[in-house]
Write an enzyme that holds these catalytic residues in place. Sequence first.
Site, short mmCIF file in Angstrom:
data_model
loop_
_atom_site.label_atom_id
_atom_site.label_comp_id
_atom_site.label_asym_id
_atom_site.label_seq_id
_atom_site.Cartn_x
_atom_site.Cartn_y
_atom_site.Cartn_z
N HIS C 130 0.87 -1.18 0.00
CA HIS C 130 0.00 0.00 0.00
C HIS C 130 0.90 1.24 0.00
CE1 HIS C 130 -2.84 2.92 1.80
NE2 HIS C 130 -3.81 2.10 1.46
N ASP C 208 2.99 -4.89 7.97
CA ASP C 208 1.80 -4.04 7.85
C ASP C 208 0.59 -4.96 7.94
OD1 ASP C 208 -0.34 -2.54 7.10
OD2 ASP C 208 0.49 -1.90 5.17
N GLN C 211 -4.63 -5.28 6.88
CA GLN C 211 -5.65 -6.20 6.38
C GLN C 211 -5.64 -7.52 7.15
OE1 GLN C 211 -7.94 -5.36 4.24
NE2 GLN C 211 -7.07 -3.43 3.56
N LYS C 234 -10.42 -0.49 10.24
CA LYS C 234 -10.66 -1.70 9.43
C LYS C 234 -11.03 -2.89 10.31
CE LYS C 234 -7.22 -0.29 6.00
NZ LYS C 234 -7.72 0.19 4.71
N CYS C 372 -4.55 2.55 -3.76
CA CYS C 372 -3.32 3.01 -3.12
C CYS C 372 -2.20 2.00 -3.30
CB CYS C 372 -3.53 3.29 -1.63
SG CYS C 372 -4.66 4.63 -1.33
C1 LIG Z 1 -2.31 -3.02 3.49
C2 LIG Z 1 -2.65 -1.65 3.96
N1 LIG Z 1 -1.71 -0.90 4.53
C3 LIG Z 1 -1.96 0.33 5.00
C4 LIG Z 1 -3.21 0.88 4.90
C5 LIG Z 1 -3.41 2.26 5.43
O1 LIG Z 1 -4.33 2.29 6.50
P1 LIG Z 1 -4.76 3.72 7.05
O2 LIG Z 1 -5.30 4.48 5.88
O3 LIG Z 1 -5.81 3.44 8.06
O4 LIG Z 1 -3.54 4.34 7.61
C6 LIG Z 1 -4.23 0.14 4.29
C7 LIG Z 1 -5.60 0.66 4.12
O5 LIG Z 1 -5.88 1.71 3.61
C8 LIG Z 1 -3.94 -1.16 3.82
O6 LIG Z 1 -4.89 -1.89 3.24
#
Ligand SMILES: Cc1ncc(COP(=O)(O)O)c(C=O)c1O
Lengths: 157, 157, 414, 414
Positions: C130, C208, C211, C234, C372
């Site tokens: 991401h 990370d 998910q 999430k 993203c």
């Molecule tokens: C794999 C992953 N990493 C990071 C994020 C970033 O999460 P957040 O926008 O809550 O910081 C997301 C979701 O948007 C994600 O799916």
Amino acid sequence: MMFEDLRDLYQEVILDRGRHPRNGSRLAAFDVRAKGDNPMCGDRVEVFVAWDDAGKVAKVGFEARGCAISVASADLMADSVAGLSAAEVRDLAGYFATLARKGSADDIPARFAAAIEGLRALAGVHEYPSRVKCATLPWHALVAALDGAGEASSERD
Amino acid sequence: MMFEDLRDLYQEVILDRGRHPRNGSRLAAFDVRAKGDNPMCGDRVEVFVAWDDAGKVAKVGFEARGCAISVASADLMADSVAGLSAAEVRDLAGYFATLARKGSADDIPARFAAAIEGLRALAGVHEYPSRVKCATLPWHALVAALDGAGEASSERD
Amino acid sequence: MNSITRPDSLDVAGIRSAFPILAQSVRGKPLVFLDSAASAQKPRVVIDALCRAMETQYANVHRGLHWMSERTTEAYEETRDAVAGLLNAADRHEIIFTRNSTEAINLVAHSYGRGLLKAGDAVVISEMEHHSNIVPWQMLRDDHGVELRVIPVSDVGELDLDAFDACLADGRVRLVAVTHMSNVLGTYTPAGEIVTRAHAAGALVLLDGSQAIVHRRVDVQTIGCDFYVFTGHKLYGPTGIGVLWGRRGLLERMPPFLGGGDMISSVTMERSTWAEVPHKFEAGTPAILEAIGLKAAIGFVEDVGYEAIGRHEQALTQHALARLDEIEGLHIIGAAPDRGGVISFVMDGAHAHDVATLLDRQGIAVRAGHHCAEPLMQRFGIDSTARASFGVYTSLEEVDVLADTLARVREFFK
Amino acid sequence: MNSITRPDSLDVAGIRSAFPILAQSVRGKPLVFLDSAASAQKPRVVIDALCRAMETQYANVHRGLHWMSERTTEAYEETRDAVAGLLNAADRHEIIFTRNSTEAINLVAHSYGRGLLKAGDAVVISEMEHHSNIVPWQMLRDDHGVELRVIPVSDVGELDLDAFDACLADGRVRLVAVTHMSNVLGTYTPAGEIVTRAHAAGALVLLDGSQAIVHRRVDVQTIGCDFYVFTGHKLYGPTGIGVLWGRRGLLERMPPFLGGGDMISSVTMERSTWAEVPHKFEAGTPAILEAIGLKAAIGFVEDVGYEAIGRHEQALTQHALARLDEIEGLHIIGAAPDRGGVISFVMDGAHAHDVATLLDRQGIAVRAGHHCAEPLMQRFGIDSTARASFGVYTSLEEVDVLADTLARVREFFK
Ligand SMILES: Cc1ncc(COP(=O)(O)O)c(C=O)c1O
Ligand SMILES: Cc1ncc(COP(=O)(O)O)c(C=O)c1O
């Protein structure tokens, strides 16, 4: 039919122009160009403009990666601006933005009557706020090209 | 009386020791020392320890800026540890921490009976979670001095 | 058409009734919410926990000597315990609250990256990250002279572990920061294997888990990683709160990131000293209400149970893959064997946005775009996908509605 | 005893009934909440806005093409308009959402400070700053070689403007970052005058409005400052959301701070480009629900009206100063003529913590300690104060309860 109520948005002309744009290629010779992108959804377009001797738009071509709406919008735009001056293109871009956002646009000068007619197929986007930018993105790029800006971004808000 | 129910916390001995600590000064000669601070509320204490020839606590003195509870606790602590070895002081610190957090402490070895008796006046803090640290701060500093750590901090949790 | 293909171990109807929003209709159709990977809906217990706190027990934390502040501090700190339990952290001091995963990763990139790495050190990420796990490392690279290396993704959508070994070979890698589950492909990455190889090469590992933790129990001690991040919204919790877990010794060596109230031990104009972890990393008034909501969300997840969640997710995913596969002209991106409830696809003749708009008209919420993850799009030679993603409340019937509707979408654009 | 000394233009009883928590009792006594400067209680409209969003209209923002996401994006972006209106910002793009004031200040210290200042430039703060407006600048000083200068505070608790001029004299100051209202003394600082002098010396001005905006209308265009920050939870809004306002041209020149989703224009592994302001500064999923709550809070404040709020605050403050002044052995810290509803005091023979504990036993919540303003404590030669602070719901009767109880506290410790 399941998507009957979407026929306002996806009129035949949109589907057709989205699939087979008439102006969807880079011009062999052009005077100005600019890219546009919508960072939120990944739509990209590059617009090429060739002037005629009188300083009016001779031809617009474009390369796009995007949805039916953005490609069709770019294609109809290219048709609609032929023969206009830079100032007229800017004005028309404003009327088109209103049309896309509100579904209609008032007080359009008579000289744009024909041009706007061709664009009305896109009025249906006004019901889909996140798709309005798909329709306006090519116009942002076109105006950026006229301004010599080289790049335009379709804002999120 | 308005604050009758606070007499458990603010017993006479606490008010008295808080106002007029017997051990509230830097020792002229000491072997180890350490500072303690409670970053959340600003309480500060510095503890000085002098050993006797047998390696037991000869005397503890302290300098404190803090509330009645923390000053009284430091003062009663200084009384209670005289004559104990470093290991015994650490054990007693543990029993005192339990007393302050829970209001009582079980299974205290007989050799600490007298010491803990003098500290029981502070058991009332257990009803005031944010004040428990006021009571235990001098003990953290004392143990830090024995450990040669020089500094202790009263954690928030 | 359709058919429920598997027995479902979860009382989905019961769970759905705990999510008030699922009773809404959209454009005159019942809401079919298949965008949970972007953000999950909130169960009643989370909504109630937030409201109850504001109605009965609220004040700023950590600094008050009064009842409301003491109780609110307790509630806030209990969430730290709940998160430590959720991750099986060795120590509650290892739990740092941030705004979201993004801030947690930035915290590491600033504090560990700028604080403890030197120019010439290398950081490894992957092609399926991401943007939140790409851009902070690019900024570190550009500001600080750290090299950035990238593990490529195979055609089925897995990390190329041979290429990973090659990344590690020269011993300059200090940190490997990779996703635990792709938000585009649904692939779970082999976390334990990544840790083994990275540690053998002297590198730390950040996972990370944005998910992954929604679908699988995460045990940071068993995985053996060094940092783990996730985001509350999430995991059925409120927005505005995320988590960084890190090994205590590591966190203690790291300099603070943001400066301000609550993270100091003492302040003079000449010099300030820092509080102990985790407070050193929590500057200013934290997301108090959000922490309270997150605790309720964790309680909700633990009550349903990861076992049941995992089985349900697998049932949904297998069913969805089978149903979508039947649709002529629809192509699913990625085919890793170890995958979960996030499915991206493209459709011949129809751009993902157009697909999403048609689905939306039927009350079906999917995401369309680059999610993203532009480098992953580039890897697969596409500019966007449509993505359906499942939550604990997603039913097999909803998957069928999606598949049936997609078949009609295909007709529409043919 | 006492007496209501002034007519009160506000329907305080009506306002109190909008705050459910005020009906609570603490330790068997009605709650008298005088710790609003630490964090304010939440009105029903804020609680309801949060709950309603979670119950009926929630999804992630900015990236969805579906109904729930479009509506939630609208709601989120409407808060930006509401904040722009609140501050009279020239442009809604100038409003950046952060977690709190602390993060907003850190954002400026990182992005403007590390991005646009050079070693040898100077930043001016004051002796009455909250740690959140001290520590980020110390970190900038220590990392980046920027000099830090400090405006001293006079005995009455005002900024020493002659000393300020001296700070500015050599023309090296690029930024002046000072509070708009002290969270310890209640002093309002002369914002317009500070701006005039700073601008004349070529320096920008950041105002920390965490306290000021709760009590007074702030018009950033009239004040003429360059950055303004505040925090939602003190303005009757949720935790987890704060605001940075900055001039658009300035924000556009500043590099991004956190990297991740939502703040980019495009990402490749080689190079990323940034979205336009404000998005450039909002990485990752924002505090969506909190923004929705903040909008409700702003609506609440505007409905009550700053005029009425200001009059009420002055009535409370004057009454409190008069009543506390009567108490033998109690000393109020600071005596600036332009001051608001935050009153710090010390008591002979009783440490502030002990005072707070006794008050708490009577249901009265005040704060005791250094209030995240250690340098100010040092300035006044004290290590802590007790602090009573007022909100829109504070009544004159509560001030009387405080004063009466403090008189007894004094007896207790005499
Ligand atoms: C794999 C992953 N990493 C990071 C994020 C970033 O999460 P957040 O926008 O809550 O910081 C997301 C979701 O948007 C994600 O799916
Ligand atoms: C003047 C002042 N500045 C900054 C802050 C920090 O606010 P926050 O903790 O919400 O970041 C506060 C309150 O704590 C304050 O009173």
